[in-house]
Design an enzyme around this catalytic site. Structure first.
Site, mmCIF file in Angstrom:
data_model
loop_
_atom_site.group_PDB
_atom_site.id
_atom_site.type_symbol
_atom_site.label_atom_id
_atom_site.label_comp_id
_atom_site.label_asym_id
_atom_site.label_seq_id
_atom_site.Cartn_x
_atom_site.Cartn_y
_atom_site.Cartn_z
ATOM 1 N N CYS A 15 0.547 -1.153 0.116
ATOM 2 C CA CYS A 15 0.420 -0.008 0.034
ATOM 3 C C CYS A 15 0.930 1.365 -0.178
ATOM 4 C CB CYS A 15 -1.209 -0.028 1.101
ATOM 5 S SG CYS A 15 -1.851 -1.295 1.812
ATOM 6 N N HIS A 35 -1.239 3.378 -6.196
ATOM 7 C CA HIS A 35 -2.180 2.560 -6.336
ATOM 8 C C HIS A 35 -3.140 3.348 -6.211
ATOM 9 C CE1 HIS A 35 -2.184 2.033 -2.200
ATOM 10 N NE2 HIS A 35 -3.360 1.594 -2.634
ATOM 11 N N HIS A 71 -8.063 2.185 -6.343
ATOM 12 C CA HIS A 71 -9.059 1.318 -6.820
ATOM 13 C C HIS A 71 -10.345 2.221 -7.055
ATOM 14 C CE1 HIS A 71 -7.170 -0.493 -3.403
ATOM 15 N NE2 HIS A 71 -6.585 0.565 -2.393
ATOM 16 N N HIS A 96 -11.543 10.083 -10.024
ATOM 17 C CA HIS A 96 -10.030 9.977 -10.944
ATOM 18 C C HIS A 96 -9.351 10.877 -10.365
ATOM 19 C CE1 HIS A 96 -12.429 7.879 -14.038
ATOM 20 N NE2 HIS A 96 -11.196 7.265 -14.923
ATOM 21 N N GLU A 105 -13.281 -0.486 -1.215
ATOM 22 C CA GLU A 105 -11.533 -0.577 -1.249
ATOM 23 C C GLU A 105 -12.238 -1.717 -2.791
ATOM 24 O OE1 GLU A 105 -8.474 -0.175 0.475
ATOM 25 O OE2 GLU A 105 -8.540 1.825 1.195
#
Lengths: 146, 146, 146
Positions: free
Chosen positions: C12, C16, C18, C55, C116
Site C-alpha cells: 500500500c 495505486h 481503487h 479520477h 476499496e
C-alpha cells in the site's frame, strides 16, 4: 412489480416497475438445533406475501387515475393505503411479517430490506415484541467512483 | 466445506456442502495511521481458521454415522460439538476470533456473517470486551420478485 | 481514485488506486410522501463530493514526496490532512455529508460505507444531531472457502 409515485416531480410519476429484492432478517436466540429459524420455514412464511404482489401493480388507493383504470380490467393489482415508496413497502412488510413471526417465541427482532435497484434500498428494523415506535427507517444508496 | 444436519426433515440431512462466505467486521477506534485494523493483519488472523475447514467435512460429534465413517478414512474432517447450522458456525467463529482480536486494544466489537448461499446468511455480532450474553444471532434470507 | 499509504510496510505504500464504492445510508422518519429522502435529492447532495475526487489522487498533505510532485503538474489532486485509509475516507465523508443532511429535519442518522474492493470495506455510522463521539468505525473483510 409495477408502481408509480403520482406526487413525484421526476420520472417516478410514470408507470414503471422494478425487480424488487427483499431481504428478511430475523434475530433471536437459536433453538436446540442451532437455528434461529429454519430457512425453509422462513420461506414458507414469506412466500405467500411475495406471490401476492409478484407481477402485480401496487396501487395506492389515493391514486384515482390508476385505480379507476385497473378496476375496469382483469390485470393483477394490489391496493394499499400508502404511497408506494420503498420505505413504505418495507414498513408494510415489516408490520405484516412481524405478526407472522410473533408466535415463534425465540424470534425477537426483524429487519426488512427492500431494494428497488442494486443502488437504492430502504430498510426497516426493530424489535417485534415491543412498541413499534422503536422501528427505524433507513434509505440508502450506493455511489461509485473510478 | 461439506456438512449435514442429521435432524433436518428436508434435504439438509444429506451430505452436501456450500461455498461458504464469511465476512469479518471489527469495530473500534482507528489508530494513528487511521486504521481500525490493517486488512493484511486481519487476513493473517482469519486465514488459519479458514484453512482449517477448507475442503473439509464439518462433523458434529453427535453425528455417529458420519463420525464413525470418517474416522476410518484419511478424508479431511473437523469435529465440533454442535449442529453445523450457519448460526452455530457463525457463533463458533465469533468466539474464537474474539479471543484473537482481544489483544488488539482499539478493537471493541466484532461481527461475523456466514453465508451458505447468496440468499441464506447467519450473523453474530457483539462487543468483545463484555459478557457474551450481549451477542445476538441473526438469520436472514433474500427474496426476489419481478 | 488513486492513493498510497506512505507508512505501510506492504504494497500500500506504492501509488495505486481503487474503483471505490460508497454507500450512503440516511435514517429517520419518512415524510408525508413516505420517503426518508428522495433518492434524487440524495444523489444531488452526494454527487458533487464524488465528482471532486473522481479520477483524482487523494494526497495526504504529510506525504511530501507525492505532494511536491503533483503540485508541479496539472494532474487532478485533492489534498487532505489524514492518511488516506478507507476508515479515514469514510469518516471524512461522514462529517461533510452530516453537515449537508443536517438541514433536513427528519434525518437523524447517517452511515457511510466505503469499499476499496469487494472484500475490503470501512464503515462509519452515527447520529447526526448529537456529539460525533457517538460515531463508530468498522472495517470488515470477506473471506471465502470452498
Amino acid at each position: 412489480m409495477a408502481h408509480r409515485l403520482p406526487f413525484h416531480e421526476g420520472g417516478c410519476k410514470n408507470i414503471h416497475g422494478h425487480s424488487y429484492q427483499m431481504t428478511v432478517e430475523v434475530a433471536g436466540e437459536p433453538d436446540a438445533n442451532g437455528m434461529v429459524l429454519d430457512y425453509f420455514d422462513l420461506v414458507s412464511i414469506v412466500e405467500p406475501f411475495i406471490k401476492e404482489i409478484d407481477h402485480a401493480f401496487l396501487c395506492d388507493n389515493s391514486d384515482k387515475l390508476i385505480r379507476d383504470f385497473l378496476k375496469g380490467t382483469s390485470l393483477k393489482v394490489v391496493f394499499v393505503d400508502f404511497p408506494t415508496t420503498a420505505e413504505n413497502i418495507a414498513q408494510w412488510f415489516f408490520e405484516r411479517l412481524a405478526d407472522n413471526f410473533m408466535p415463534i417465541k425465540n424470534i425477537s427482532g426483524l429487519r426488512i430490506i427492500v431494494s428497488e435497484t442494486e443502488r437504492t434500498t430502504a430498510e426497516v428494523s426493530g424489535e417485534i415484541r415491543v412498541s413499534p415506535v422503536d422501528t427505524r427507517l433507513f434509505a440508502h444508496q450506493s455511489h461509485q467512483t473510478s
